[in-house]
Scaffold this motif. Sequence first.
Motif, mmCIF file in Angstrom:
data_model
loop_
_atom_site.group_PDB
_atom_site.id
_atom_site.type_symbol
_atom_site.label_atom_id
_atom_site.label_comp_id
_atom_site.label_asym_id
_atom_site.label_seq_id
_atom_site.Cartn_x
_atom_site.Cartn_y
_atom_site.Cartn_z
ATOM 1 N N SER A 141 0.776 -1.209 0.000
ATOM 2 C CA SER A 141 0.000 0.000 0.000
ATOM 3 C C SER A 141 0.821 1.278 0.000
ATOM 4 O O SER A 141 2.007 1.270 0.302
ATOM 5 C CB SER A 141 -0.898 -0.026 1.227
ATOM 6 O OG SER A 141 -2.047 0.712 0.974
ATOM 7 N N PHE A 175 -4.083 4.874 3.922
ATOM 8 C CA PHE A 175 -3.438 4.099 2.856
ATOM 9 C C PHE A 175 -4.415 3.774 1.726
ATOM 10 O O PHE A 175 -5.626 3.733 1.941
ATOM 11 C CB PHE A 175 -2.826 2.828 3.437
ATOM 12 C CG PHE A 175 -1.611 3.110 4.268
ATOM 13 C CD1 PHE A 175 -0.352 3.082 3.700
ATOM 14 C CD2 PHE A 175 -1.735 3.444 5.609
ATOM 15 C CE1 PHE A 175 0.774 3.370 4.455
ATOM 16 C CE2 PHE A 175 -0.613 3.731 6.373
ATOM 17 C CZ PHE A 175 0.639 3.697 5.796
ATOM 18 N N ASN A 179 -5.042 1.030 0.481
ATOM 19 C CA ASN A 179 -5.817 -0.202 0.714
ATOM 20 C C ASN A 179 -6.940 0.010 1.728
ATOM 21 O O ASN A 179 -7.587 -0.930 2.151
ATOM 22 C CB ASN A 179 -4.874 -1.334 1.161
ATOM 23 C CG ASN A 179 -4.287 -1.096 2.536
ATOM 24 O OD1 ASN A 179 -4.573 -0.089 3.181
ATOM 25 N ND2 ASN A 179 -3.447 -2.017 2.982
ATOM 26 N N SER A 198 -6.646 1.129 4.859
ATOM 27 C CA SER A 198 -6.224 1.147 6.267
ATOM 28 C C SER A 198 -5.866 2.552 6.728
ATOM 29 O O SER A 198 -5.377 3.362 5.952
ATOM 30 C CB SER A 198 -4.976 0.281 6.462
ATOM 31 O OG SER A 198 -5.286 -1.054 6.343
ATOM 32 N N LEU A 204 -3.473 4.169 9.670
ATOM 33 C CA LEU A 204 -2.483 3.816 10.679
ATOM 34 C C LEU A 204 -1.937 5.088 11.303
ATOM 35 O O LEU A 204 -1.961 6.157 10.680
ATOM 36 C CB LEU A 204 -1.333 3.028 10.048
ATOM 37 C CG LEU A 204 -1.666 1.676 9.410
ATOM 38 C CD1 LEU A 204 -0.417 1.067 8.794
ATOM 39 C CD2 LEU A 204 -2.256 0.711 10.436
ATOM 40 N N LEU A 230 6.107 0.100 6.199
ATOM 41 C CA LEU A 230 4.760 0.536 5.833
ATOM 42 C C LEU A 230 4.608 0.844 4.346
ATOM 43 O O LEU A 230 3.553 0.616 3.770
ATOM 44 C CB LEU A 230 4.364 1.761 6.658
ATOM 45 C CG LEU A 230 4.250 1.504 8.157
ATOM 46 C CD1 LEU A 230 3.916 2.781 8.906
ATOM 47 C CD2 LEU A 230 3.190 0.435 8.439
#
Length: 421
Positions: free
Chosen positions: A49, A165, A167, A169, A171, A215
């Motif tokens: 990602s 991200f 995808n 997500s 974080l 990441l």
Amino acid sequence: MGAEKKTNRLLPLTAFFLLVLSATIPCVFSAANQSPTYRKSAQLQKFGSSAVFPLHGNVYPLGYYSVSITIGHPAKRFDLDIDTGSDLTWVQCDAPCTGCTKPREHLYKPSNNLLGCGHPLCVAFHSPASYPCKTPDDQCDYEVEYADHGSSLGVLVNDYFSLKFTNGSKLIPRLAFGCGYDQKINGLNTPATSGVIGLANGKASIVSQLSHLGLTRNVVGHCLSGQGGGFLFFGDDLVPSSGVMWTPMLHNSFQDHYSSGPAELVFNGKSTGVKGLNMVFDSGSSYTYFNSQAYKELINLVRNDLNGKPLKYATEDQSLPICWKGSKPFKSVGDAKNFFKPLALSFTKAKNVQLQLSPDAYLIVTKHGNVCLGILNGTEVGLGSMNIIGDITMQDKMVIYDNENQRIGWAPTNCKRLSKS
Ligand SMILES: *[C@@H]1O[C@H](CO)[C@@H](O)[C@H](O)[C@H]1NC(C)=O
Ligand SMILES: *[C@@H]1O[C@H](CO)[C@@H](O)[C@H](O)[C@H]1NC(C)=O
């Protein structure tokens, strides 16, 4: 804030970074010796990602592009100048502060999260020999100075950065950055942002930190729209699989800058004999800079080409050093571009790779309706023999700094459209 015509002359190098109290950080992520199959293997699945952010700003009249980043707990938003010409990210800091331009409630407040001077990022940022670290718990000071003589001094801290991200997500990794409590501002040039996001390839940069945490891949890119705005990304998700022009990244030439191999200036499709230009891709610079020699050649070529055309010098327009007026005021570069020829930079080491500079990539139209040359004399601002590709020339292209494969690439892109999708 920098919209006054006088200040614009000083704006170009806002965030271009020349000196840090540090040694050159070795390129620990060099992938140059790895076989090309490396990135197609399992490695690619590990980093699924990218993190993407919308940008604000423009070349003229603002003179910078910035990203809004949410940092800390409780979270606050900071508007940061994007700078591929420097490593350190810093924000205006309530420690308390000298030279902060934002109201106190918009400053970053450190809370027991200072990086010790024994921390690997502090060590990487400084030359160990020149930075005394008596006890590893001592605070880690930093100082950065930019080419326009502005500077920031403070301490390194770490805190949570909110990242979204591709995808889906969200974080919040802890990243190290500077808490700047003593800023020197260059003359009239008051920075409009709360700080700088350092995107160069040193170990302390956000790009390296995200890659080190696993990441994203060690890739950063931006798409600066000529209509203002655009987007910034970390990781290689958005990099098109074809249509990108790539040139090898040079190392150890100008510290951690993203510089390409030598280029030749091409004027209207013809070779000019102006060769050996080492170009630094620097999003912290609003304009493009050539060394004195190349600059002189360029203005001769442009001047000769304008002979007999209905453009006159507009010396009263102080927006940039060289401006012209037409028979009536120009509304946009589109109105004036027919008087100008395309330029290109031809990269000698990468066969057939050229960076095309259509008139939009080197001209601006000022609020006075004149058209000005957005390629400036680098020697005059102390860049020596260094040449810089600034925001003006990178507009409407996706520009990719691929530290995994040690290359810099670009592809014509509608930065406005993608930023909305
Ligand atoms: C999305 O990407 C992030 C960053 O690379 C990764 O940590 C996370 O596990 C991914 N999430 C999913 C659901 O794949
Ligand atoms: C560029 O700047 C240098 C240093 O100030 C100066 O000597 C030179 O004449 C300038 N070149 C042109 C073409 O203006």
